[in-house]
Write a protein that holds these residues in place. Structure first.
Motif, PDB file in Angstrom:
ATOM      1  N   GLY A   1      20.019 -23.056  33.776  1.00  0.00           N
ATOM      2  CA  GLY A   1      18.665 -23.581  33.818  1.00  0.00           C
ATOM      3  C   GLY A   1      18.371 -24.519  32.665  1.00  0.00           C
ATOM      4  O   GLY A   1      19.259 -25.102  32.046  1.00  0.00           O
ATOM      5  N   ILE A   2      17.077 -24.655  32.370  1.00  0.00           N
ATOM      6  CA  ILE A   2      16.644 -25.512  31.268  1.00  0.00           C
ATOM      7  C   ILE A   2      17.119 -24.902  29.951  1.00  0.00           C
ATOM      8  O   ILE A   2      17.023 -23.700  29.744  1.00  0.00           O
ATOM      9  N   GLY A   3      17.598 -25.739  29.070  1.00  0.00           N
ATOM     10  CA  GLY A   3      18.099 -25.232  27.798  1.00  0.00           C
ATOM     11  C   GLY A   3      19.539 -24.817  27.891  1.00  0.00           C
ATOM     12  O   GLY A   3      19.946 -23.769  27.404  1.00  0.00           O
ATOM     13  N   VAL A   4      20.353 -25.648  28.576  1.00  0.00           N
ATOM     14  CA  VAL A   4      21.744 -25.289  28.838  1.00  0.00           C
ATOM     15  C   VAL A   4      22.605 -25.240  27.579  1.00  0.00           C
ATOM     16  O   VAL A   4      23.770 -24.878  27.652  1.00  0.00           O
ATOM     17  N   GLY A   5      22.012 -25.575  26.432  1.00  0.00           N
ATOM     18  CA  GLY A   5      22.773 -25.484  25.190  1.00  0.00           C
ATOM     19  C   GLY A   5      23.001 -24.058  24.753  1.00  0.00           C
ATOM     20  O   GLY A   5      23.793 -23.785  23.859  1.00  0.00           O
ATOM     21  N   VAL A   6      22.317 -23.110  25.393  1.00  0.00           N
ATOM     22  CA  VAL A   6      22.455 -21.693  25.054  1.00  0.00           C
ATOM     23  C   VAL A   6      23.309 -21.017  26.117  1.00  0.00           C
ATOM     24  O   VAL A   6      23.038 -21.133  27.314  1.00  0.00           O
ATOM     25  N   ARG A   7      24.331 -20.300  25.690  1.00  0.00           N
ATOM     26  CA  ARG A   7      25.237 -19.639  26.625  1.00  0.00           C
ATOM     27  C   ARG A   7      25.124 -18.130  26.491  1.00  0.00           C
ATOM     28  O   ARG A   7      25.138 -17.601  25.381  1.00  0.00           O
ATOM     29  N   LEU A   8      25.040 -17.450  27.618  1.00  0.00           N
ATOM     30  CA  LEU A   8      25.005 -15.991  27.623  1.00  0.00           C
ATOM     31  C   LEU A   8      26.269 -15.459  28.274  1.00  0.00           C
ATOM     32  O   LEU A   8      26.698 -15.962  29.324  1.00  0.00           O
TER      33      LEU A   8
ATOM     34  N   LYS B   1      19.486 -26.921  18.984  1.00  0.00           N
ATOM     35  CA  LYS B   1      20.480 -27.960  19.253  1.00  0.00           C
ATOM     36  C   LYS B   1      20.211 -28.695  20.558  1.00  0.00           C
ATOM     37  O   LYS B   1      20.874 -29.688  20.870  1.00  0.00           O
ATOM     38  N   THR B   2      19.247 -28.189  21.343  1.00  0.00           N
ATOM     39  CA  THR B   2      18.934 -28.781  22.638  1.00  0.00           C
ATOM     40  C   THR B   2      17.837 -29.828  22.497  1.00  0.00           C
ATOM     41  O   THR B   2      16.897 -29.648  21.718  1.00  0.00           O
ATOM     42  N   ASP B   3      17.941 -30.895  23.247  1.00  0.00           N
ATOM     43  CA  ASP B   3      16.911 -31.945  23.256  1.00  0.00           C
ATOM     44  C   ASP B   3      15.562 -31.317  23.618  1.00  0.00           C
ATOM     45  O   ASP B   3      15.383 -30.772  24.704  1.00  0.00           O
ATOM     46  N   VAL B   4      14.605 -31.407  22.716  1.00  0.00           N
ATOM     47  CA  VAL B   4      13.324 -30.723  22.881  1.00  0.00           C
ATOM     48  C   VAL B   4      12.547 -31.256  24.085  1.00  0.00           C
ATOM     49  O   VAL B   4      11.735 -30.524  24.676  1.00  0.00           O
ATOM     50  N   THR B   5      12.784 -32.492  24.491  1.00  0.00           N
ATOM     51  CA  THR B   5      12.044 -33.058  25.615  1.00  0.00           C
ATOM     52  C   THR B   5      12.432 -32.425  26.948  1.00  0.00           C
ATOM     53  O   THR B   5      11.727 -32.586  27.946  1.00  0.00           O
ATOM     54  N   LYS B   6      13.558 -31.704  26.973  1.00  0.00           N
ATOM     55  CA  LYS B   6      14.006 -31.061  28.210  1.00  0.00           C
ATOM     56  C   LYS B   6      13.101 -29.909  28.628  1.00  0.00           C
ATOM     57  O   LYS B   6      13.148 -29.443  29.764  1.00  0.00           O
TER      58      LYS B   6
ATOM     59  N   ILE C   1       9.477 -20.593  35.721  1.00  0.00           N
ATOM     60  CA  ILE C   1      10.893 -20.830  35.471  1.00  0.00           C
ATOM     61  C   ILE C   1      11.241 -20.291  34.094  1.00  0.00           C
ATOM     62  O   ILE C   1      10.425 -20.320  33.175  1.00  0.00           O
ATOM     63  N   ALA C   2      12.444 -19.759  33.979  1.00  0.00           N
ATOM     64  CA  ALA C   2      12.899 -19.199  32.701  1.00  0.00           C
ATOM     65  C   ALA C   2      13.718 -20.250  31.962  1.00  0.00           C
ATOM     66  O   ALA C   2      14.291 -21.167  32.564  1.00  0.00           O
ATOM     67  N   SER C   3      13.764 -20.116  30.659  1.00  0.00           N
ATOM     68  CA  SER C   3      14.582 -21.033  29.864  1.00  0.00           C
ATOM     69  C   SER C   3      14.968 -20.357  28.558  1.00  0.00           C
ATOM     70  O   SER C   3      14.281 -19.448  28.095  1.00  0.00           O
ATOM     71  N   LEU C   4      16.058 -20.798  27.999  1.00  0.00           N
ATOM     72  CA  LEU C   4      16.477 -20.363  26.671  1.00  0.00           C
ATOM     73  C   LEU C   4      16.405 -21.572  25.745  1.00  0.00           C
ATOM     74  O   LEU C   4      16.802 -22.679  26.118  1.00  0.00           O
ATOM     75  N   TYR C   5      15.901 -21.336  24.565  1.00  0.00           N
ATOM     76  CA  TYR C   5      15.708 -22.444  23.631  1.00  0.00           C
ATOM     77  C   TYR C   5      16.742 -22.395  22.508  1.00  0.00           C
ATOM     78  O   TYR C   5      17.079 -21.330  21.995  1.00  0.00           O
TER      79      TYR C   5
END
Length: 328
Positions: free
Chosen positions: A255-262, A157-162, A150-154
């Motif tokens: 996906g995971i890390g929804v605090g990042v927007r592209l 500002k995102t909860d690290v436990t996610k 699975i891909a994710s963006l870090y």
């Protein structure tokens, strides 16, 4: 023993002194650059020889592919099917899963038998079950393709436990599958293929835990190959940006890390390779016994720059991924 102690004292004198430590580095770098033409020729000859390597006959052999409902996993299933391999395709059970359709398409392309199983590779018991089911159904295993990921963006500002699922699926999912496959691959002299990604080497910005999971895969399988070689061949994939759903803005943003927007897909701003030719190159290389595969090929040059010229590497990454904090 006195020679060993003198040698240790000499190296200690070099490396403990700041000036000589730096000097040794630049001398080593200069020597490496001087012999680089010969290394280039060696690499060229190796690649030319690979063109004439015998290709493994996959007819009737058993290939298990995780993460096979879409993307590279799906296309690799089709490539193996064209070669007459029997397949076990695995993916997590989701409402939009296309695993059954992939199985049907693989049969149409030439696979004599396709078993599709739903499983979550991040759960060790489910990995044990699908491996047991494979042996129960076919009685053997020849290739294990650890592709589920699975891909994710870090973002800070995102909860690290996610981000725990990223390591669970990308790293442990491959390790669990491999652990249960090794006894069977030992009997057939089989192969392990692991999709580790060039992100595990180049560490692009915003990659965060995705980069970490892929770096961990590279370290684990580079170490493992010394334990299982030459009986089992391990092929590590370090792919660049391949045109699959994983690199779309929609997939990464939701996906995971929804605090990042592209705003744009990666394919619109970065050089990408088509998924079909990539899958074909992978299966062809694996069947020729390759121990590492990088596609597109130019990414190998970036590895060289990353390790020898890290400041240059960070410079061109900053062009593609400008830091927001630098603008403020």
């Amino acid at each position: 023993m006195s020679v060993v102690y003198r040698s240790q004292a000499m190296y200690g004198a070099y490396f403990n002194n700041t000036f000589t430590n730096v000097l040794v580095y630049y001398i080593f770098l200069l020597l490496l650059l001087l012999i680089s033409p010969f290394l280039f020729i060696w690499e060229l000859i190796t690649n030319l020889r690979s063109c004439f390597q015998p290709i493994e006959n996959m007819s009737g052999k058993v290939v298990l592919i995780t993460g096979a409902s879409s993307g590279i996993g799906e296309l690799m299933a089709y490539e193996y099917a064209k070669r007459g391999a029997c397949l076990v395709i695995v993916a997590i059970k989701e409402p939009e899963s296309r695993l059954e359709q992939v199985a049907e398409r693989a049969r149409e392309l030439g696979s004599p038998n396709v078993l599709f199983l739903f499983a979550d590779v991040s759960k060790v018991d489910e990995c044990r079950i699908f491996m047991d089911e494979t042996i129960r159904h076919y009685g053997r295993l020849d290739h294990l393709v650890c592709n589920a990921g699975i891909a994710s963006l870090y973002s800070i500002k995102t909860d690290v436990t996610k981000f725990a699922p990223v390591m669970d699926v990308n790293f442990w999912g491959s390790v669990y599958s491999t652990h249960f496959a090794i006894p069977h691959l030992m009997r057939t002299g089989g192969k392990i293929v692991v999709n580790a990604s060039s992100a595990g080497v180049l560490h692009p910005p915003k990659g965060g835990f995705y980069n970490v999971s892929k770096s961990a895969l590279i370290s684990f399988y580079e170490s493992l190959r010394f334990e299982v070689s030459p009986t089992i061949t391990i092929t590590i994939l370090t792919l660049g940006y391949i045109e699959t759903n994983l690199i779309t803005a929609k997939s990464l943003t939701n996906g995971i890390g929804v605090g990042v927007r592209l705003k744009k897909d990666f394919r619109s701003v970065l050089p990408t390779m088509g998924a079909e030719p990539c899958a074909k190159a992978i299966v062809n290389g694996v069947c020729k016994g390759a121990t590492s595969i990088t596609e597109p090929r130019f990414v190998k040059g970036l590895f060289f720059i990353k390790f020898l010229f890290p400041e240059l590497h960070r410079f061109y990454l900053s062009l593609y991924f400008p830091s927001k904090s630098r603008k403020n």
